[in-house]
Design an enzyme around this catalytic site. Structure first.
Site, PDB file in Angstrom:
ATOM      1  N   ALA A 249      -2.340   5.295  -0.985  1.00 47.99           N
ATOM      2  CA  ALA A 249      -2.082   4.503  -2.194  1.00 47.99           C
ATOM      3  C   ALA A 249      -0.852   3.640  -1.998  1.00 47.99           C
ATOM      4  O   ALA A 249       0.135   4.074  -1.397  1.00 47.99           O
ATOM      5  CB  ALA A 249      -1.886   5.410  -3.400  1.00 47.99           C
ATOM      6  N   ASP A 250      -0.922   2.430  -2.506  1.00 45.11           N
ATOM      7  CA  ASP A 250       0.243   1.557  -2.525  1.00 45.11           C
ATOM      8  C   ASP A 250       0.947   1.605  -3.870  1.00 45.11           C
ATOM      9  O   ASP A 250       2.150   1.378  -3.951  1.00 45.11           O
ATOM     10  CB  ASP A 250      -0.164   0.126  -2.191  1.00 45.11           C
ATOM     11  CG  ASP A 250      -0.447  -0.048  -0.710  1.00 45.11           C
ATOM     12  OD1 ASP A 250       0.446  -0.550  -0.007  1.00 45.11           O
ATOM     13  OD2 ASP A 250      -1.531   0.346  -0.256  1.00 45.11           O
ATOM     14  N   ARG A 251       0.204   1.903  -4.921  1.00 47.45           N
ATOM     15  CA  ARG A 251       0.805   2.079  -6.243  1.00 47.45           C
ATOM     16  C   ARG A 251      -0.171   2.857  -7.125  1.00 47.45           C
ATOM     17  O   ARG A 251      -1.355   2.548  -7.167  1.00 47.45           O
ATOM     18  CB  ARG A 251       1.147   0.727  -6.878  1.00 47.45           C
ATOM     19  CG  ARG A 251       2.004   0.835  -8.140  1.00 47.45           C
ATOM     20  CD  ARG A 251       2.311  -0.542  -8.728  1.00 47.45           C
ATOM     21  NE  ARG A 251       3.161  -1.351  -7.861  1.00 47.45           N
ATOM     22  CZ  ARG A 251       4.409  -1.721  -8.161  1.00 47.45           C
ATOM     23  NH1 ARG A 251       4.960  -1.329  -9.293  1.00 47.45           N
ATOM     24  NH2 ARG A 251       5.100  -2.491  -7.340  1.00 47.45           N
TER      25      ARG A 251
END
Length: 367
Positions: A249-251
């Protein structure tokens, strides 16, 4: 400093930083010297280094190298302002990954607080350098905890102690972190525990992080693995060859909506249709409680060349001249398509009976 294995994306010693140029993998292993924040910004933007945890660490360390021997003339407050502005500049390199902006905010608060009692500018820089170095060390420990929690949880959920096959997307291993990895860290833990039958990885177009980087890591670690085309994932699930999908996940928004590499949303829909468990593995630094949902996540759009040319934009033109291009780097997977979120603090599961994530309560209890 960093993970003590042969495969490292970040090589750091105080005053010196080298980043593995991931654009050249798997055919060449070339390291790029980073001497200041400008070099760091370019390395992140040009994807010399990528992966949400890795870019946050690389950004902080690039500035740490810059200020290490910096002959700064000014007050502690001015030194703190200097650091803060440099961090704002570094955040602009890739806006979607929350790890970078979150780390910058914490470091800005640290130097601002230190400036209130510091006697000179040098002490501000020293505090910043030590904090950046701590980020590097802590990331490896956090990733190994993610791997352990994830492997144990998957075995309980799947009711199996052996022969687990999983599918992953993009690259979430040692090359995307300071070492070991997040989603790939879970795969490593399953393998070391003797319960992994096979890891499938997507090629992850258009930049091919899966075929170039994840496949490289899996072969490097002698983990049984098979590379598939992005478009083959649903067929793979339909054939019953995987029990779970694990992505990074990036965010992550407060409700569990997750921004990750483009194509993740597709995988989650296919997984839901085929009854395959879908897990997100990420450190708590990837969670952004300030965003109610994924609708508020800013999605980076990258150069049309990544689609118009081969090799993710680095090779020859393959598409017709004059064609328009839409090239988002990320998409958002809705929380209702996610089985659980695996962190270094434990696994975030959905509460009954509404079937939603209470991420805020989890983080508060984990402190």
């Amino acid at each position: 400093m960093g993970e003590s294995s042969a495969l490292q994306s970040i090589l750091y010693g105080r005053g010196a930083l080298r980043l593995l140029d991931q654009r050249k993998l798997p055919l060449e292993e070339v390291y790029v010297d980073v001497k200041d924040s400008a070099d760091g910004w370019n390395a992140i933007r040009d994807m010399v280094v990528r992966g949400a945890p890795a870019i946050a660490i690389a950004a902080a360390l690039s500035l740490a190298v810059e200020v290490n021997d910096h002959n700064f003339i000014g007050t502690p407050a001015e030194a703190a302002s200097f650091v803060s502005k440099k961090l704002e500049y570094l955040v602009s390199s890739r806006p979607t990954a929350v790890n970078l902006s979150d780390a910058a905010t914490k470091l800005q608060n640290l130097v601002s607080t230190t400036a209130e009692t510091a006697k000179d500018a040098k002490s501000i820089f020293q505090v910043f350098i030590e904090a950046a170095e701590t980020m590097l060390v802590d990331d490896v420990a956090d990733n190994k905890a993610i791997g352990l929690h994830g492997a144990e949880f998957l075995q309980r959920q799947l009711g199996s102690s052996k022969n687990i096959s999983v599918l992953t997307h993009c690259n979430t291993g040692s090359l995307a972190t300071a070492g070991y990895g997040t989603a790939l860290g879970v795969i490593r833990a399953l393998h070391s525990g003797g319960v992994l039958e096979k890891a499938f990885c997507t090629e992850t177009r258009p930049f091919n992080q899966g075929s170039r980087l994840t496949a490289f890591e899996l072969v490097h670690d002698k983990i049984p693995a098979t590379l598939i085309a992005d478009s083959a994932a649903a067929a793979l699930m339909n054939n019953g060859q995987v029990q779970a999908v694990i992505v990074g996940a990036d965010r992550i928004a407060a409700n569990g909506d997750t921004a990750n590499k483009i194509g993740t949303y597709n995988l989650s829909i296919a997984a839901k249709h085929h009854g395959v468990q879908f897990y997100v593995a990420a450190p708590v630094t990837s969670i952004d409680l300030s965003l109610p949902s994924g609708k508020q996540i800013v999605i980076e759009e990258r150069s049309p060349k990544e689609l118009l040319n081969s090799e993710g934009g680095l090779g020859k033109q393959v598409a017709a001249s004059g064609i328009s291009v839409w090239n988002p780097a990320f998409d958002v997977t809705p929380a209702d398509l996610i089985t659980a979120i695996i962190t270094e603090k434990g696994v975030i599961t959905k509460s009954d009976p509404d079937g939603t994530f209470d991420i805020k309560s989890f983080i508060e209890c984990a402190k």
